[in-house]
Design a protein around this motif. Structure first.
Motif, PDB file in Angstrom:
ATOM      1  N   THR A  51      58.971   9.761  35.461  1.00 18.02           N
ATOM      2  CA  THR A  51      57.568  10.044  35.767  1.00 18.02           C
ATOM      3  C   THR A  51      56.866  10.508  34.511  1.00 18.02           C
ATOM      4  OG1 THR A  51      58.182  10.730  37.993  1.00 18.02           O
ATOM      5  CG2 THR A  51      56.012  11.438  37.194  1.00 18.02           C
ATOM      6  N   ALA A 107      47.584  11.397  39.669  1.00 20.64           N
ATOM      7  CA  ALA A 107      48.712  10.762  38.984  1.00 20.64           C
ATOM      8  C   ALA A 107      48.163   9.672  38.071  1.00 20.64           C
ATOM      9  CB  ALA A 107      49.679  10.174  40.009  1.00 20.64           C
ATOM     10  N   PRO A 108      48.810   9.349  36.976  1.00 22.06           N
ATOM     11  CA  PRO A 108      50.080   9.914  36.511  1.00 22.06           C
ATOM     12  C   PRO A 108      49.933  11.320  35.895  1.00 22.06           C
ATOM     13  CG  PRO A 108      49.264   8.362  34.898  1.00 22.06           C
ATOM     14  CD  PRO A 108      48.316   8.295  36.067  1.00 22.06           C
TER      15      PRO A 108
END
Length: 454
Positions: A51, A107-108
């Motif tokens: 991530t 996000a991200p």
């Protein structure tokens, strides 16, 4: 050959069989391990990317190692350029120090939505570039940050802010800067000088404001003569230098629940339109130069629980309708020019949490309704409804009023004569006594003179 086999010992045969069985077991184990290695191969290194996160070395957080942050890299750089010492991920954990941040869940990368700067160091640098990177903020607050004042805020940041507070920080603020925060719902400026010609300059472009506090800010000018409709619930302009009257247009703020205009230089009478604020719970007009009577329209304010009119020049009689206000808990009428008899009974006064009427020299209480033990700070009334003068040898006025006994405070004439007979002799009686004494002296003198001459 047959002879040799017959001679082979039986014990050796058994040992040979055992060895064959052992060798067979080892071979079977080797086969099983080989099969397992093909069935469950060793794990391969993952080829998937983790991530996204920001890696930065931030000081002050214990260890000084590399910290992986989920915050937008531009905003993380902006915090660092401002000189903030962030010891952990600004979005992942609450700050252990005075500075606090809050982030969204985007996000991200996540973005700052709230920034609180408290007890700032002198090297904190709020550069325009850094502030432009923080345009996602909806809440910005300063607490005890005596850093150089802000000349302006980027337009993008001004438009995004919904909450702005500044307490003992930035040395000073301009009314123009505050007026550009047009989307605010919460504004608090305390103990910071504000340069503006009045509150109208600050509030003129705001349409969503629900709570506004500009206190001890040396704000000058007058209250707006024409308020535009605002969903204000709380308005505090105390401790400033505001002059002029309280305009009747303040009734436009119909949702108002708390109003504090204390410690200014306001003058004139309270407008009758004040009674239109039917949701008002707390009202303070203390320490001004307001005059005139208490508006009768305040009787139509069912939610009013706190009313402070102290240290003004209000006059006239104290209205009886105050005792009929069911929600009233705090009533301060101290140090005004009220006169006459207070129209309250003991049950109403005992129901109040705070009741002050001292400092009204022409105000008195009816002994048949109230006891001196309440120590109201005012004198009892005589039969004419006027205050009974305190004893001349008493230095503390409040104590002297409370020292009147129940027997000596009778509203009728007998109580008045008793009280004044002890402290103030009747002038007519005193004159008659002196005259009689002179007459007796003259008679004695004439008798003695006649004897001497005879």
């Amino acid at each position: 050959m047959g002879r040799r086999w017959r001679r082979f010992p039986l014990g050796h045969l058994c040992i040979t069989l055992d060895l064959l069985i052992l060798v067979a077991g080892v071979v079977q184990s080797a086969r099983n391990s080989t099969t397992a290695s093909y069935t469950n191969p060793p794990p391969r290194p993952s080829t998937e990317s983790p991530t996204p996160s920001t890696s930065a070395k931030l000081g002050g957080g214990g260890g000084g190692g590399t910290l992986r942050s989920t915050l937008d890299p531009k905003q993380l750089t902006a915090l660092q350029s401002m000189g903030l010492s962030v010891g952990r991920d600004p979005c992942g954990n609450p700050s252990p120090h005075d500075n606090a941040t809050a982030c969204d869940s985007a996000a991200p990368f996540r973005h700052l939505v709230s920034l609180r700067l408290a007890n700032c160091s002198a090297d904190l640098d709020l550069s325009p570039t850094a502030l432009r990177s923080l345009a996602t903020l909806t809440s910005l607050s300063f607490f005890r940050c005596p850093i150089p004042p802000l000349k302006s805020l980027p337009n993008s940041l001004s438009a995004s802010l919904r909450s702005f507070s500044c307490v003992s920080s930035l040395r000073r603020l301009s009314g123009v800067l505050l007026s550009h925060l047009r989307n605010l719902t919460y504004l608090a400026v305390v103990d910071v000088p504000v340069s503006a010609s009045g509150p109208f300059v600050i509030f003129s472009q705001m349409r969503r404001l629900r709570s506004a506090t500009i206190s001890n800010a040396n704000l000058s000018g007058q209250l707006p003569r024409h308020w535009h409709s605002l969903p204000l619930l709380h308005l505090d302009l105390s401790g400033n230098s505001l002059k002029g009257p309280v305009p009747g247009s303040i009734s436009v703020l119909e949702s108002l629940e708390s109003l504090n205009l204390s410690s200014n230089a306001l003058s004139g009478a309270l407008p009758y339109a004040i009674g239109d604020l039917i949701f008002l719970r707390n009202a303070s007009f203390s320490r001004n130069s307001l005059s005139g009577p208490i508006p009768e329209t305040m009787a139509a304010m069912p939610e009013l629980a706190h009313l402070d009119l102290s240290f003004n020049q209000f006059n006239g009689s104290v209205p009886r309708f105050l005792s009929e206000m069911k929600s009233l808990k705090h009533l301060n009428l101290e140090s005004n020019n009220f006169q006459g008899v207070i129209p309250f009974n003991a049950s109403f006064i005992k129901r109040l949490e705070v009741f002050k009427v001292g400092g009204n020299s022409n105000l008195c209480y009816n002994h048949s309704e109230l006891s001196a033990k309440l120590k109201l700070g005012i004198a009892p009334c005589d039969k004419y409804g006027l205050p009974v003068l305190p004893p001349p040898d008493r230095s503390n006025k409040d104590d002297s009023y409370s020292d009147y006994s129940d027997d000596g405070d009778d509203v009728g004439g007998s109580g008045e004569k008793k009280g004044r007979g002890r402290h103030e002799p009747n002038k007519l009686v005193l004159g008659v006594a002196i005259g009689l004494s002179c007459l007796v002296f003259l008679v004695v003198f004439l008798v003695c003179l006649s004897k001497v001459c005879g």
